[in-house]
Each structure stands twice: as C-alpha cells, then as structure tokens.
Motif scaffolding. Structure first.
Motif: not given
Length: 119
Positions: A56, A60, A63, A81
């Motif tokens: 994760e 992120n 992203w 997202g």
C-alpha cells in the motif's frame, strides 16, 4: 465359571483403561500439533499484513509521483487514488508491483511528449 468371568471382566477393564490412555495421548499430541499450526498461521497472517502495508505504501508513493506528473498538464486531472482490489491474488504481489514501474515510466514519457508538443 465365575473365575473365568472375573478374569474376562478384568481383561475388559484393562483394555478400556488402555484405550482411554491411548486416546488421551492422541488428543494431547493432536492439541500440540494444532497449537503449532495455529502459531504458524498467525505468523503467516502477520507477514501478509506487513506485505499488504508495504505494498500500500509503495502504491501510494507511485500514485503521488504520477499525480505530480499529471498536474503538469493543465487540462488533465488525476482520478481517485489506488484502492485495494479484492480479486487480486496474493501470490502475484511481486508481479503486480513490477508492473507499476513501467506503467509509471510510460505515463511520465507521455506527459513529457505532451509538454513537448505544447511548445
């Protein structure tokens, strides 16, 4: 005949006692085996949770870098997202992560090409 019946009774009681002892021993061994399996499963769950958290964080991070690149193009907006996908397969995690880098670089190149064409 009563002596024979008494011997047979003692024999049956002894076999019943032995069976109870054998069952108790098997139950104790099985309990230890299950305790080991439970401990192993808990460790696997902890490792999976750690991998999930790491994944994760990496997703992120990628992203945020992609959003930074997209923000350079005034007419383009980044969508929502990344979200976990319930149909994702845990054994393919490294493959999924390996697919992010080329996709990011392709996005980056596309944005650079758009910037070049706008000049």
């Amino acid at each position: 005949m009563t002596e024979s019946a008494a011997l047979r009774y003692k024999e049956i009681v002894a076999l019943a006692r032995k069976s109870a002892d054998d069952l108790r021993s098997w139950e104790l061994a099985r309990a230890e085996e299950l305790d080991g399996a439970i401990a192993g499963a808990k460790a696997e769950i902890e490792q999976a949770a750690q991998r999930e958290q790491t994944t994760e964080e990496r997703a992120n991070r990628w992203w945020r870098m992609a959003v930074d690149n997209v923000s350079r193009v005034s007419w383009l907006e980044a969508g929502a997202g990344p979200e976990p996908v319930s149909s994702a397969r845990g054994e393919w995690l490294s493959r999924y992560l390996e697919d992010i880098r080329p996709a990011y670089h392709e996005l980056n190149q596309s944005i650079l090409n758009l910037g070049w064409r706008a000049r």
